[in-house]
Design a protein around this motif. Structure first.
Motif, PDB file in Angstrom:
ATOM      1  N   SER A  72       0.856  -1.189   0.000  1.00 61.28           N
ATOM      2  CA  SER A  72       0.000   0.000   0.000  1.00 61.28           C
ATOM      3  C   SER A  72       0.891   1.238   0.000  1.00 61.28           C
ATOM      4  CB  SER A  72      -0.897   0.021   1.235  1.00 61.28           C
ATOM      5  OG  SER A  72      -1.703  -1.135   1.300  1.00 61.28           O
ATOM      6  N   PHE A  97      -4.149   7.426   2.282  1.00 61.53           N
ATOM      7  CA  PHE A  97      -4.068   6.231   1.442  1.00 61.53           C
ATOM      8  C   PHE A  97      -4.153   6.611  -0.029  1.00 61.53           C
ATOM      9  CE2 PHE A  97      -4.563   1.839   0.419  1.00 61.53           C
ATOM     10  CZ  PHE A  97      -5.564   1.744  -0.535  1.00 61.53           C
ATOM     11  N   GLN A 154      -3.553   0.417  -3.194  1.00 56.19           N
ATOM     12  CA  GLN A 154      -3.043  -0.859  -2.680  1.00 56.19           C
ATOM     13  C   GLN A 154      -2.936  -1.853  -3.831  1.00 56.19           C
ATOM     14  OE1 GLN A 154      -5.674  -3.681  -0.294  1.00 56.19           O
ATOM     15  NE2 GLN A 154      -4.317  -2.918   1.314  1.00 56.19           N
ATOM     16  N   TYR A 211      -2.211  -5.923  -4.855  1.00 63.06           N
ATOM     17  CA  TYR A 211      -2.197  -7.327  -4.446  1.00 63.06           C
ATOM     18  C   TYR A 211      -2.327  -8.164  -5.706  1.00 63.06           C
ATOM     19  CZ  TYR A 211      -3.999 -11.717  -2.471  1.00 63.06           C
ATOM     20  OH  TYR A 211      -4.198 -13.035  -2.146  1.00 63.06           O
ATOM     21  N   ARG A 227      -6.082  -2.895  -6.094  1.00 62.32           N
ATOM     22  CA  ARG A 227      -7.281  -3.442  -5.461  1.00 62.32           C
ATOM     23  C   ARG A 227      -8.142  -2.359  -4.824  1.00 62.32           C
ATOM     24  NH1 ARG A 227      -8.046  -8.623  -7.303  1.00 62.32           N
ATOM     25  NH2 ARG A 227      -5.984  -9.562  -7.597  1.00 62.32           N
ATOM     26  N   GLN A 228      -7.512  -1.321  -4.316  1.00 64.51           N
ATOM     27  CA  GLN A 228      -8.246  -0.221  -3.696  1.00 64.51           C
ATOM     28  C   GLN A 228      -7.531   1.065  -4.071  1.00 64.51           C
ATOM     29  OE1 GLN A 228      -9.873  -0.494   0.441  1.00 64.51           O
ATOM     30  NE2 GLN A 228      -8.198  -1.963   0.656  1.00 64.51           N
ATOM     31  N   ARG A 229      -8.292   2.150  -4.108  1.00 63.42           N
ATOM     32  CA  ARG A 229      -7.689   3.427  -4.447  1.00 63.42           C
ATOM     33  C   ARG A 229      -8.301   4.508  -3.567  1.00 63.42           C
ATOM     34  NH1 ARG A 229      -4.791   5.065  -8.943  1.00 63.42           N
ATOM     35  NH2 ARG A 229      -4.657   7.345  -9.160  1.00 63.42           N
ATOM     36  N   GLN A 269      -1.553 -10.653   2.208  1.00 62.36           N
ATOM     37  CA  GLN A 269      -2.839 -10.954   1.569  1.00 62.36           C
ATOM     38  C   GLN A 269      -3.910  -9.908   1.825  1.00 62.36           C
ATOM     39  OE1 GLN A 269      -3.972 -14.998   2.457  1.00 62.36           O
ATOM     40  NE2 GLN A 269      -1.989 -15.788   1.858  1.00 62.36           N
ATOM     41  N   ALA A 270      -3.498  -8.649   1.821  1.00 63.78           N
ATOM     42  CA  ALA A 270      -4.443  -7.531   1.866  1.00 63.78           C
ATOM     43  C   ALA A 270      -5.309  -7.529   3.120  1.00 63.78           C
ATOM     44  CB  ALA A 270      -5.331  -7.531   0.613  1.00 63.78           C
ATOM     45  N   TYR A 271      -4.898  -8.265   4.143  1.00 58.87           N
ATOM     46  CA  TYR A 271      -5.685  -8.257   5.373  1.00 58.87           C
ATOM     47  C   TYR A 271      -5.668  -6.894   6.043  1.00 58.87           C
ATOM     48  CZ  TYR A 271      -5.795 -13.375   5.225  1.00 58.87           C
ATOM     49  OH  TYR A 271      -5.987 -14.680   4.866  1.00 58.87           O
ATOM     50  N   THR A 272      -6.511  -6.738   7.042  1.00 59.60           N
ATOM     51  CA  THR A 272      -6.575  -5.465   7.759  1.00 59.60           C
ATOM     52  C   THR A 272      -5.661  -5.448   8.968  1.00 59.60           C
ATOM     53  OG1 THR A 272      -8.433  -6.272   9.066  1.00 59.60           O
ATOM     54  CG2 THR A 272      -8.965  -5.031   7.071  1.00 59.60           C
ATOM     55  N   ASP A 273      -4.807  -6.432   9.101  1.00 57.52           N
ATOM     56  CA  ASP A 273      -3.919  -6.460  10.258  1.00 57.52           C
ATOM     57  C   ASP A 273      -2.744  -5.497  10.082  1.00 57.52           C
ATOM     58  OD1 ASP A 273      -4.278  -9.927  11.377  1.00 57.52           O
ATOM     59  OD2 ASP A 273      -5.499  -8.133  11.645  1.00 57.52           O
ATOM     60  N   THR A 274      -1.797  -5.643  10.956  1.00 59.35           N
ATOM     61  CA  THR A 274      -0.664  -4.732  11.011  1.00 59.35           C
ATOM     62  C   THR A 274      -0.012  -4.537   9.653  1.00 59.35           C
ATOM     63  OG1 THR A 274      -0.210  -5.434  13.260  1.00 59.35           O
ATOM     64  CG2 THR A 274       1.587  -4.354  12.073  1.00 59.35           C
ATOM     65  N   GLN A 275       0.235  -3.279   9.313  1.00 60.57           N
ATOM     66  CA  GLN A 275       1.011  -2.969   8.122  1.00 60.57           C
ATOM     67  C   GLN A 275       2.396  -2.502   8.570  1.00 60.57           C
ATOM     68  OE1 GLN A 275      -0.885  -0.627   5.109  1.00 60.57           O
ATOM     69  NE2 GLN A 275      -2.809  -1.725   5.271  1.00 60.57           N
ATOM     70  N   PHE A 318       5.671  -0.384   7.719  1.00 59.00           N
ATOM     71  CA  PHE A 318       6.016   0.763   6.895  1.00 59.00           C
ATOM     72  C   PHE A 318       7.514   0.860   6.627  1.00 59.00           C
ATOM     73  CE2 PHE A 318       2.227   3.395   6.363  1.00 59.00           C
ATOM     74  CZ  PHE A 318       1.350   2.754   7.221  1.00 59.00           C
ATOM     75  N   GLN A 326      -5.529   0.825  15.145  1.00 62.83           N
ATOM     76  CA  GLN A 326      -4.098   0.641  15.386  1.00 62.83           C
ATOM     77  C   GLN A 326      -3.463   1.973  15.782  1.00 62.83           C
ATOM     78  OE1 GLN A 326      -2.337  -1.485  12.013  1.00 62.83           O
ATOM     79  NE2 GLN A 326      -4.330  -2.394  11.529  1.00 62.83           N
ATOM     80  N   TYR A 346       0.238   4.003  15.812  1.00 63.07           N
ATOM     81  CA  TYR A 346       1.569   4.033  15.232  1.00 63.07           C
ATOM     82  C   TYR A 346       2.335   5.212  15.807  1.00 63.07           C
ATOM     83  CZ  TYR A 346       0.251   0.681  11.591  1.00 63.07           C
ATOM     84  OH  TYR A 346      -0.149  -0.446  10.905  1.00 63.07           O
ATOM     85  N   LEU A 348      -2.413  -3.034  18.171  1.00 62.77           N
ATOM     86  CA  LEU A 348      -3.652  -3.201  17.414  1.00 62.77           C
ATOM     87  C   LEU A 348      -4.724  -3.698  18.356  1.00 62.77           C
ATOM     88  CD1 LEU A 348      -4.061  -4.993  13.973  1.00 62.77           C
ATOM     89  CD2 LEU A 348      -5.503  -5.638  15.905  1.00 62.77           C
ATOM     90  N   SER A 394     -10.578 -10.368   1.261  1.00 61.68           N
ATOM     91  CA  SER A 394     -10.826  -9.206   2.097  1.00 61.68           C
ATOM     92  C   SER A 394      -9.661  -8.239   1.952  1.00 61.68           C
ATOM     93  CB  SER A 394     -10.971  -9.639   3.555  1.00 61.68           C
ATOM     94  OG  SER A 394     -11.171  -8.534   4.390  1.00 61.68           O
TER      95      SER A 394
END
Lengths: 113, 117
Positions: free
Chosen positions: A33, A45, A48, A50, A55-57, A96-102, A104, B33, B35, B48, B101
């Motif tokens: 992303s 943002f 993104q 994937y 996938r998203q804009r 896999q584009a999950y919403t968990d920790t990104q 940077f 989250q 940061y 998180l 997702s």
């Protein structure tokens, strides 16, 4: 285990030029992303990638485009640069584009004169 | 556009004191989250908290989430000069498409924390 890397660190361009920023994701991550952070603001943002597709804009004009390569690395391209494009550009990777920790990268500081 | 509002915009405290930062958001979320960012460089993930959780701890950090009020707080206990940084909350909302997702983070404006030795 290398984290997210970005290049270059700093870049100075003039209005109307084009720029390409690069990002290599953290090992094991397949989603990248991109965010733009203006001075004194939170990151916004951009888009993104994937599986090599956007996938998203976010709310950014078509002058902002990107690409993801088979090795999951990514490029952000900005055409017809404006003064307002001056910002810190951050790349983040995740699984896999999950919403968990990104995770940077250190960012690329772009200055448009 | 920014999803969240952070409060205060700036916070100045002495070493050893506690620092509390608040974040409010507008839409439903999957998780929230926090940061940290030093000197305009990359963001470091702190913690998180999922939408079905109310409180979470990590070392000197304590995060609460109130989904009914759409708000969260970050507490840093026994602060140190090295905690001086900008702190951002970011909300994550999953979008489901084609069986996958996708998620993105929507950040607040941030709180600038200065801890004086």
């Amino acid at each position: 285990d290398a984290g997210v890397t970005q290049s270059p660190t700093h870049l100075i361009k003039t209005r109307g030029q084009q720029v390409t920023l690069r990002c290599s994701p953290k090992s094991g991550h397949d989603t990248v992303s991109w965010y733009q952070q203006a001075l004194g603001q939170g990151p916004q943002f951009i888009f993104q990638y994937y599986e090599e597709e956007e996938r998203q804009r976010g709310n950014f004009p078509d002058r902002f485009s990107g690409h993801q390569f088979p090795n999951y690395s990514s490029e952000l391209n900005v055409n017809a640069l404006l003064l307002g494009d001056s910002a810190l550009y951050l790349c983040a990777s995740s699984r896999q584009a999950y919403t968990d920790t990104q995770y940077f990268g250190p960012g690329t500081r772009l200055t448009v004169l | 556009s920014q999803q969240g509002e952070e409060d205060p915009q700036a916070l100045s405290i002495q070493e050893g004191e506690n620092a509390t930062m608040n974040c409010s958001y507008k839409t439903s979320i999957n998780n929230l989250q926090w940061y940290r960012q030093n000197s305009g460089r990359g963001l470091v993930h702190l913690i998180l908290i999922r939408s079905n959780e109310r409180e979470k701890h990590s070392g000197r950090l304590r995060v609460t989430l109130d989904t009914s009020k759409k708000s969260s707080s970050l507490l840093i206990t026994a602060s140190r000069a090295a905690d001086t940084a900008s702190y951002f909350c970011a909300t994550a909302k999953a979008i489901n498409a084609g069986g996958t997702s996708y998620g993105k983070l929507t950040f607040g404006q941030g709180t600038i924390l200065t801890v004086h030795p």
